[in-house]
Design a protein around this motif. Structure first.
Motif, PDB file in Angstrom:
ATOM      1  N   HIS A  23     -79.301 -42.525  13.507  1.00 29.74           N
ATOM      2  CA  HIS A  23     -78.545 -42.913  12.189  1.00 29.74           C
ATOM      3  C   HIS A  23     -78.211 -41.497  11.683  1.00 29.74           C
ATOM      4  CE1 HIS A  23     -81.808 -46.216  12.724  1.00 29.74           C
ATOM      5  NE2 HIS A  23     -80.927 -46.824  11.745  1.00 29.74           N
ATOM      6  N   VAL A  74     -77.256 -44.995   8.278  1.00 30.09           N
ATOM      7  CA  VAL A  74     -76.550 -46.078   9.027  1.00 30.09           C
ATOM      8  C   VAL A  74     -76.671 -45.742  10.560  1.00 30.09           C
ATOM      9  CG1 VAL A  74     -73.944 -46.968   9.393  1.00 30.09           C
ATOM     10  CG2 VAL A  74     -74.805 -46.301   7.274  1.00 30.09           C
ATOM     11  N   ARG A  75     -76.713 -46.618  11.389  1.00 32.43           N
ATOM     12  CA  ARG A  75     -76.767 -46.417  12.828  1.00 32.43           C
ATOM     13  C   ARG A  75     -75.292 -46.153  13.176  1.00 32.43           C
ATOM     14  NH1 ARG A  75     -80.323 -50.321  16.486  1.00 32.43           N
ATOM     15  NH2 ARG A  75     -79.654 -51.782  14.940  1.00 32.43           N
ATOM     16  N   VAL A  76     -75.147 -44.958  13.951  1.00 30.19           N
ATOM     17  CA  VAL A  76     -73.625 -44.806  14.456  1.00 30.19           C
ATOM     18  C   VAL A  76     -74.205 -44.005  15.656  1.00 30.19           C
ATOM     19  CG1 VAL A  76     -72.688 -44.590  11.968  1.00 30.19           C
ATOM     20  CG2 VAL A  76     -73.997 -42.499  13.203  1.00 30.19           C
ATOM     21  N   TYR A 103     -72.428 -47.505  18.231  1.00 27.45           N
ATOM     22  CA  TYR A 103     -72.505 -48.192  17.309  1.00 27.45           C
ATOM     23  C   TYR A 103     -71.675 -47.838  16.137  1.00 27.45           C
ATOM     24  CZ  TYR A 103     -76.741 -50.864  18.243  1.00 27.45           C
ATOM     25  OH  TYR A 103     -77.747 -51.650  18.596  1.00 27.45           O
ATOM     26  N   ALA A 104     -71.030 -48.469  15.443  1.00 30.65           N
ATOM     27  CA  ALA A 104     -70.389 -47.962  14.008  1.00 30.65           C
ATOM     28  C   ALA A 104     -70.641 -48.753  13.117  1.00 30.65           C
ATOM     29  CB  ALA A 104     -68.815 -48.093  14.356  1.00 30.65           C
ATOM     30  N   GLU A 105     -71.172 -48.145  11.899  1.00 32.78           N
ATOM     31  CA  GLU A 105     -71.820 -48.902  10.858  1.00 32.78           C
ATOM     32  C   GLU A 105     -72.561 -49.873  11.095  1.00 32.78           C
ATOM     33  OE1 GLU A 105     -68.357 -50.248   8.368  1.00 32.78           O
ATOM     34  OE2 GLU A 105     -67.515 -48.153   8.007  1.00 32.78           O
ATOM     35  N   ASP A 106     -73.566 -49.730  11.920  1.00 37.04           N
ATOM     36  CA  ASP A 106     -74.672 -50.638  12.254  1.00 37.04           C
ATOM     37  C   ASP A 106     -74.327 -51.536  12.981  1.00 37.04           C
ATOM     38  OD1 ASP A 106     -77.051 -49.473  10.979  1.00 37.04           O
ATOM     39  OD2 ASP A 106     -76.569 -50.224   9.246  1.00 37.04           O
ATOM     40  N   LYS A 107     -73.026 -51.629  13.793  1.00 33.17           N
ATOM     41  CA  LYS A 107     -72.626 -52.811  14.558  1.00 33.17           C
ATOM     42  C   LYS A 107     -71.962 -52.205  16.093  1.00 33.17           C
ATOM     43  CE  LYS A 107     -70.987 -55.703  10.831  1.00 33.17           C
ATOM     44  NZ  LYS A 107     -69.544 -56.254  10.175  1.00 33.17           N
ATOM     45  N   HIS A 150     -69.730 -51.212  18.973  1.00 41.16           N
ATOM     46  CA  HIS A 150     -68.461 -51.261  18.637  1.00 41.16           C
ATOM     47  C   HIS A 150     -67.995 -50.192  19.713  1.00 41.16           C
ATOM     48  CE1 HIS A 150     -64.639 -50.999  16.527  1.00 41.16           C
ATOM     49  NE2 HIS A 150     -64.655 -49.492  16.628  1.00 41.16           N
ATOM     50  N   LYS A 203     -66.482 -54.218  16.104  1.00 39.19           N
ATOM     51  CA  LYS A 203     -67.263 -54.389  14.805  1.00 39.19           C
ATOM     52  C   LYS A 203     -68.511 -55.526  15.126  1.00 39.19           C
ATOM     53  CE  LYS A 203     -63.501 -53.002  11.569  1.00 39.19           C
ATOM     54  NZ  LYS A 203     -62.468 -53.335  10.455  1.00 39.19           N
ATOM     55  N   LYS A 263     -74.284 -47.171  -3.371  1.00 43.14           N
ATOM     56  CA  LYS A 263     -73.930 -45.781  -2.613  1.00 43.14           C
ATOM     57  C   LYS A 263     -75.070 -44.471  -2.577  1.00 43.14           C
ATOM     58  CE  LYS A 263     -68.861 -46.751  -1.983  1.00 43.14           C
ATOM     59  NZ  LYS A 263     -67.573 -46.188  -2.262  1.00 43.14           N
TER      60      LYS A 263
END
Length: 366
Positions: free
Chosen positions: A184, A188-190, A208-212, A214, A234, A266
């Motif tokens: 993370h 956010v998981r990346v 992962y990109a932004e928890d998805k 990818h 995504k 944020k």
């Protein structure tokens, strides 16, 4: 000109004082409040208009609900809450001078134990085994949060900083073999995630990109050869394949998460989010509250309005009540608080929860 001199927005997680008109509070002597049924609700003592000594709250059935005390009007840290059965539900206690907050199962087993000074906040299974081990630094979850199954086997390690996920996460088989590992960044998981078989062989890896899910994901056989390449965009599979890749759910480690105002989305960190919420509500009240009303109705001097309300499990403001020296000010305070926007709901151990708040508004009319 009338100005808001002081405005505080505070979260009272354990106990919100309800405005009670059951009996006039004495300057000195015993105090009792009752339910509509006539059953005793609260019992205590006043001295020089201040609460002193031991106080007790009761369920309508007569069973003790809460035991607490005051010294010269100030609440002592030590207190106890009880289930309707009479068994201990939670307590604030001191052990070797350090403050501990504890919760219990109705059976009597320890459920939760927190001590900020020592630096931990742990959950327990009813059988007594550790469930979640949380390192606490300056009231924030910071460090490796560990999750265990009911037999005491460690199944997860998740790195936190200031109460948000930031760094490595690891999932384990009962044997202790690594099952999943990833990362993370700022909650956010990346980046790369790897998944393994129980004998330690790499089965699947991708990003992962932004928890998805990818980009490219590779599926391996037992010899370490790539047997299939998948492509995601995504979170959606865009290559032709019958293979399914599920997102691994990383467990939630926080005990409590405050409701999040739209202006604070944020902001990272539990304390910073609470401060942002407080400031957002303060700005809202200063902007919306018609402070000329007091002067219009001939009230001068320092005025204090007490407001209590809840942000429910859907993030809506509900149950608004107020106490003020004039009905028009009470109505104005209620009107203004009801105008607060919908928020991301508060969470208790990952589940949405209604959160009670108390809001004193103080201003001076010359």
């Amino acid at each position: 000109m009338i100005t808001l001199k002081y405005l505080v927005f505070s979260c009272l997680l354990c106990f919100v004082v309800v405005f009670c008109n059951a009996q006039k509070k004495p300057e000195n002597g015993p105090y009792e409040a009752f339910y509509k049924s006539g059953a005793l609700k609260t019992k205590g003592q006043y001295k020089n208009k201040k609460q002193i000594g031991t106080w007790k709250d009761f369920y309508e059935s007569g069973v003790l609900k809460r035991l607490y005390s005051y010294k010269d009007g100030k609440a002592d840290f030590v207190s106890k809450h009880f289930f309707k059965s009479g068994n201990l539900k939670s307590e604030n206690i001191r052990i070797e001078g350090e403050k501990h907050y504890r919760e219990y199962y109705e059976s009597g087993s320890l459920f939760y134990d927190r001590c900020d000074a020592i630096g931990y906040a742990n959950d327990y299974y009813e059988n007594g085994n550790l469930k979640i081990e949380r390192p606490i630094v300056e009231e924030e979850l910071s460090g490796v949060c560990k999750h265990f199954d009911e037999t005491g086997v460690k199944v997860w390690e998740v790195l936190y900083r200031d109460s948000y996920k930031d760094g490595a996460y690891k999932h384990f088989y009962k044997s202790g073999q690594l099952k999943v590992e990833g990362n993370h960044v700022l909650g956010v998981r990346v980046g790369l995630e790897k998944r393994y078989s129980e004998d330690g062989k790499l089965l699947l890896e991708g990003k992962y990109a932004e928890d998805k899910l990818h980009g490219k994901w590779n599926l391996y056989d037992k010899e370490g050869n790539v047997i299939e390449k998948l492509k995601f965009s995504k979170g959606e599979l865009v290559s032709k394949s019958s293979t399914s890749v599920e997102v691994v759910t990383v467990p939630h480690g926080l005990v409590f998460q405050s409701p999040i105002h739209p202006k604070c989305k944020k902001i990272l960190g539990h304390k910073k989010q609470k401060k942002c919420l407080s400031m957002a509500v303060r700005e809202h009240v200063e902007k919306k509250f018609n402070i000329t009303l007091a002067k219009k109705y001939g009230i001068t001097g320092k005025l204090r309005i007490k407001v209590i309300f809840k942000i429910d499990a859907q993030g809506e403001v509900v149950g608004v009540r107020a106490k003020a020296p004039l009905k028009v000010l009470k109505d104005e305070a209620i009107r203004v608080i009801k105008l607060l926007p919908k928020m991301a709901s508060g969470r208790l151990r990952g589940k949405t929860e209604a959160v009670p708040y108390a809001l004193p508004i103080i201003f001076v009319v010359p």
